[in-house]
Design a protein around this motif. Structure first.
Motif, PDB file in Angstrom:
ATOM      1  N   GLU A 220       0.811  -1.220   0.000  1.00 17.51           N
ATOM      2  CA  GLU A 220       0.000   0.000   0.000  1.00 17.51           C
ATOM      3  C   GLU A 220       0.849   1.278   0.000  1.00 17.51           C
ATOM      4  O   GLU A 220       0.351   2.342  -0.341  1.00 17.51           O
ATOM      5  CB  GLU A 220      -0.927   0.023   1.231  1.00 17.51           C
ATOM      6  CG  GLU A 220      -1.845  -1.183   1.351  1.00 17.51           C
ATOM      7  CD  GLU A 220      -3.012  -1.153   0.380  1.00 17.51           C
ATOM      8  OE1 GLU A 220      -3.166  -0.145  -0.331  1.00 17.51           O
ATOM      9  OE2 GLU A 220      -3.761  -2.157   0.313  1.00 17.51           O
ATOM     10  N   ASN A 221       2.086   1.135   0.419  1.00 16.46           N
ATOM     11  CA  ASN A 221       2.956   2.325   0.485  1.00 16.46           C
ATOM     12  C   ASN A 221       3.669   2.592  -0.843  1.00 16.46           C
ATOM     13  O   ASN A 221       4.482   3.514  -0.928  1.00 16.46           O
ATOM     14  CB  ASN A 221       3.963   2.176   1.624  1.00 16.46           C
ATOM     15  CG  ASN A 221       4.722   0.866   1.546  1.00 16.46           C
ATOM     16  OD1 ASN A 221       4.310  -0.041   0.825  1.00 16.46           O
ATOM     17  ND2 ASN A 221       5.827   0.770   2.258  1.00 16.46           N
ATOM     18  N   ILE A 222       3.427   1.778  -1.861  1.00 18.78           N
ATOM     19  CA  ILE A 222       4.119   1.974  -3.150  1.00 18.78           C
ATOM     20  C   ILE A 222       3.093   2.363  -4.218  1.00 18.78           C
ATOM     21  O   ILE A 222       2.080   1.679  -4.392  1.00 18.78           O
ATOM     22  CB  ILE A 222       4.872   0.688  -3.570  1.00 18.78           C
ATOM     23  CG1 ILE A 222       5.884   0.290  -2.479  1.00 18.78           C
ATOM     24  CG2 ILE A 222       5.566   0.870  -4.912  1.00 18.78           C
ATOM     25  CD1 ILE A 222       6.582  -1.025  -2.721  1.00 18.78           C
ATOM     26  N   ASP A 223       3.387   3.453  -4.931  1.00 16.47           N
ATOM     27  CA  ASP A 223       2.500   3.898  -6.013  1.00 16.47           C
ATOM     28  C   ASP A 223       2.448   2.835  -7.114  1.00 16.47           C
ATOM     29  O   ASP A 223       3.443   2.130  -7.353  1.00 16.47           O
ATOM     30  CB  ASP A 223       3.025   5.208  -6.628  1.00 16.47           C
ATOM     31  CG  ASP A 223       2.702   6.405  -5.751  1.00 16.47           C
ATOM     32  OD1 ASP A 223       1.767   6.283  -4.929  1.00 16.47           O
ATOM     33  OD2 ASP A 223       3.386   7.435  -5.869  1.00 16.47           O
ATOM     34  N   GLY A 224       1.283   2.768  -7.802  1.00 11.26           N
ATOM     35  CA  GLY A 224       1.101   1.753  -8.843  1.00 11.26           C
ATOM     36  C   GLY A 224       2.146   1.827  -9.940  1.00 11.26           C
ATOM     37  O   GLY A 224       2.705   0.802 -10.345  1.00 11.26           O
ATOM     38  N   ASP A 225       2.438   3.062 -10.425  1.00 12.91           N
ATOM     39  CA  ASP A 225       3.395   3.176 -11.544  1.00 12.91           C
ATOM     40  C   ASP A 225       4.812   2.802 -11.108  1.00 12.91           C
ATOM     41  O   ASP A 225       5.595   2.253 -11.883  1.00 12.91           O
ATOM     42  CB  ASP A 225       3.362   4.589 -12.152  1.00 12.91           C
ATOM     43  CG  ASP A 225       3.612   5.678 -11.142  1.00 12.91           C
ATOM     44  OD1 ASP A 225       3.420   5.413  -9.928  1.00 12.91           O
ATOM     45  OD2 ASP A 225       3.989   6.798 -11.527  1.00 12.91           O
ATOM     46  N   ILE A 226       5.116   3.057  -9.840  1.00 16.51           N
ATOM     47  CA  ILE A 226       6.450   2.698  -9.328  1.00 16.51           C
ATOM     48  C   ILE A 226       6.555   1.172  -9.209  1.00 16.51           C
ATOM     49  O   ILE A 226       7.560   0.565  -9.621  1.00 16.51           O
ATOM     50  CB  ILE A 226       6.704   3.367  -7.952  1.00 16.51           C
ATOM     51  CG1 ILE A 226       6.645   4.900  -8.055  1.00 16.51           C
ATOM     52  CG2 ILE A 226       8.024   2.913  -7.337  1.00 16.51           C
ATOM     53  CD1 ILE A 226       7.725   5.550  -8.890  1.00 16.51           C
ATOM     54  N   LEU A 227       5.491   0.550  -8.710  1.00 14.29           N
ATOM     55  CA  LEU A 227       5.495  -0.911  -8.587  1.00 14.29           C
ATOM     56  C   LEU A 227       5.596  -1.555  -9.966  1.00 14.29           C
ATOM     57  O   LEU A 227       6.299  -2.547 -10.146  1.00 14.29           O
ATOM     58  CB  LEU A 227       4.223  -1.379  -7.854  1.00 14.29           C
ATOM     59  CG  LEU A 227       4.212  -2.857  -7.460  1.00 14.29           C
ATOM     60  CD1 LEU A 227       5.312  -3.187  -6.474  1.00 14.29           C
ATOM     61  CD2 LEU A 227       2.865  -3.268  -6.875  1.00 14.29           C
ATOM     62  N   GLN A 228       4.925  -0.928 -10.930  1.00  9.52           N
ATOM     63  CA  GLN A 228       4.995  -1.413 -12.325  1.00  9.52           C
ATOM     64  C   GLN A 228       6.464  -1.395 -12.808  1.00  9.52           C
ATOM     65  O   GLN A 228       6.944  -2.353 -13.409  1.00  9.52           O
ATOM     66  CB  GLN A 228       4.131  -0.504 -13.201  1.00  9.52           C
ATOM     67  CG  GLN A 228       4.197  -0.796 -14.688  1.00  9.52           C
ATOM     68  CD  GLN A 228       3.472  -2.069 -15.053  1.00  9.52           C
ATOM     69  OE1 GLN A 228       2.256  -2.151 -14.928  1.00  9.52           O
ATOM     70  NE2 GLN A 228       4.211  -3.069 -15.468  1.00  9.52           N
ATOM     71  N   MET A 229       7.140  -0.285 -12.510  1.00 14.71           N
ATOM     72  CA  MET A 229       8.563  -0.156 -12.904  1.00 14.71           C
ATOM     73  C   MET A 229       9.403  -1.267 -12.277  1.00 14.71           C
ATOM     74  O   MET A 229      10.246  -1.873 -12.930  1.00 14.71           O
ATOM     75  CB  MET A 229       9.103   1.183 -12.384  1.00 14.71           C
ATOM     76  CG  MET A 229       9.150   2.286 -13.387  1.00 14.71           C
ATOM     77  SD  MET A 229       9.957   3.684 -12.600  1.00 14.71           S
ATOM     78  CE  MET A 229       8.731   4.907 -12.828  1.00 14.71           C
TER      79      MET A 229
END
Lengths: 188, 301
Positions: A78-87
């Motif tokens: 939950e602490n990681i933005d979706g686009d960052i997790l995608q990266m």
């Protein structure tokens, strides 16, 4: 929950039927796990790609999930933005089972994205990617003067630090006073 | 958060340490100058460098850290040195590393001692392998005070001749010359300190009395102008254990017109072995044994 099965295309060559080397030595079908970030978008990642993350690897080993269980319970970050997790997922897929090269030029150039990526990578304990990110951060100040470094890395001046410290002390004093007043009220 | 910048100090300490450890010494030094906080945090990035070779040369500081990294600090250039009050100040300082990267800093009223202490704290320097002070602008006493608490293995104090060109025609020459006149006093003060090796390149400034109070094991008198008689007297006193801790003396005679007179020097001196080589004189003394090395001397009759 919305669900997009990311990473399947990169995981496809590992399938026994499609991988050319599978004819020589049949492989155990690769297991997949699911992760989602703040945006709740679920990413499908192979166990091989997740090996990069010491945190997720530890979770998998400890939980002993089957693929069905893993699909039903994606790992929540939950602490990681979706686009960052995608990266991060993309990087893990790209470097699955490969020796990591000394340089990685695919990292984001935008500073704010890099900051979030560094935090995410540190949290997920992906050592190699963290090293790349740290190199990129260090490169920002190559050949820069202290004044420029202060600007780029948002380093407060001594005066700003002192003012912030005073402010924090004032706030702490007020909070302490509020707490004692509340405690006195409770006692009555 | 400002979208165009990177808030480094908001990173976890583990990540911050890794970033600082990737940075070069010069970058780390620049970072340490940003604020008091970064000065303290900068220590996280300094790799283990417990020893350092320092050279206070002409207008430069050369720091060679124990891990093979070197830093040079250059104070201004001759044409920008200006007189401010009674001090010589430079308009800027340039810091460069051994991989030819460098940064220029505007630092009016630059005080070399501040820089020494800054580097010392940042890189956690504990031992100085060799300290060479060869510039009149760097006063030996104040530098040694700044370095107090550090182990100094060898010390060299030199001054250059002819005088630096930038000193011509400005009043600071007098200060520098006065300093030169006081030089032997400085040496006397320094000799009271304990050094394993002491290099004195004093161009005749070092007197016999100063050598007799010397408290080091190995004494290098380079460019000495001691006479042959003085040297003979020194050796006799040494052999009689008047100078207790001294184990070896090395002398060169580059400022003397004539070669050392071996006959006069060794008059009344008993020795076990005599070695011959090209330059200078070397004497070593261990309990019950004396070795004399004679370099570039007039032959014995």
């Amino acid at each position: 929950m919305s669900s997009t099965e990311q990473g399947t295309s990169s995981a496809a060559p590992a399938e026994p039927t499609t991988a050319p080397e599978s004819a020589a030595a049949p492989e155990v079908p690769e297991s997949f796990y699911y992760v989602h970030g703040k945006d709740k978008v679920v990413h499908k990642v192979s166990a091989g790609a997740l090996q990069h993350s010491a945190l997720i690897h530890g979770m998998i080993s400890n939980l002993g999930y089957t693929e069905e269980q893993a699909k039903a319970n994606p790992f929540p970050f939950e602490n990681i933005d979706g686009d960052i997790l995608q990266m991060v997922v993309d990087w893990c897929n790209q470097h699955k089972g490969k020796p990591t090269p000394p340089e990685d030029t695919n990292l984001p150039k935008q500073k704010e994205k890099l900051f979030d990526l560094v935090l995410a990578v540190n949290y997920l304990e992906i050592k190699e990617l963290l090293t790349y990110c740290c190199k990129q951060v260090a490169m920002m100040v190559k050949g820069k003067s202290p004044e420029e470094i202060r600007e780029i890395w948002m380093i407060p001046t001594d005066a700003e630090d002192e003012a912030a410290e005073k402010e924090a002390k004032k706030r702490a004093g007020k909070e302490a006073a509020g707490e004692t007043a509340a405690a006195a009220g409770d006692a009555k | 958060m400002d979208r165009k910048r990177f808030p480094l100090l908001r990173l976890p300490i583990v990540v911050l340490t890794e970033i600082l450890q990737i940075m070069t010494c010069v970058e780390l030094f620049s970072f340490s100058l940003c604020s008091k906080k970064t000065k303290n945090i900068g220590k996280l990035g300094s790799k283990q460098s417990p020893t350092v070779d320092v050279n206070f040369d002409w207008r430069d500081f050369h720091f060679r850290l124990g891990n093979g990294i070197s830093i040079t600090m250059r104070f201004g250039s001759y044409d920008v040195l200006k007189k401010r009050g009674n001090n010589l100040v430079s308009e800027f300082v340039t810091i460069s590393g051994n991989d030819s990267e460098s940064i220029g800093l505007f630092a009016p009223n630059t005080k070399p001692i501040q820089w020494i202490n800054h580097l010392r704290n940042l890189f956690g320097i504990q031992t100085i392998i060799r300290l060479n002070i060869s510039n009149e602008l760097f006063i030996p006493d104040s530098i040694l005070n700044a370095l107090s608490g550090l182990k100094i293995e060898a010390l060299a104090i030199t001054h250059r001749d002819p005088k630096p060109a930038f000193m011509e025609g400005i009043s600071e020459v007098l200060i520098a010359e006065q300093l030169m006149k006081q030089y032997s006093k400085s040496v006397t003060a320094l000799l009271g300190r304990r050094f394993p090796s002491l290099f004195l390149l004093g161009r005749g400034q070092v007197t016999m009395d100063e050598i007799l109070i010397c408290n080091c094991e190995h004494l290098h008198l380079l460019e000495t102008s001691l006479t042959d008689k003085d040297i003979n007297r020194l050796l006799k006193l040494w052999m009689r254990n008047v100078i207790t801790d001294l184990r070896s003396i090395y002398l060169t005679n580059t400022t003397r017109k004539e070669a050392f007179d071996q006959y006069m020097i060794l008059d009344g001196i008993s020795y076990d072995q005599l070695f011959k080589a090209k330059f200078g004189l070397a004497f070593s003394h261990s309990p019950g044994k004396q070795h004399v090395h004679i370099y570039k001397t007039r032959p014995l009759p």
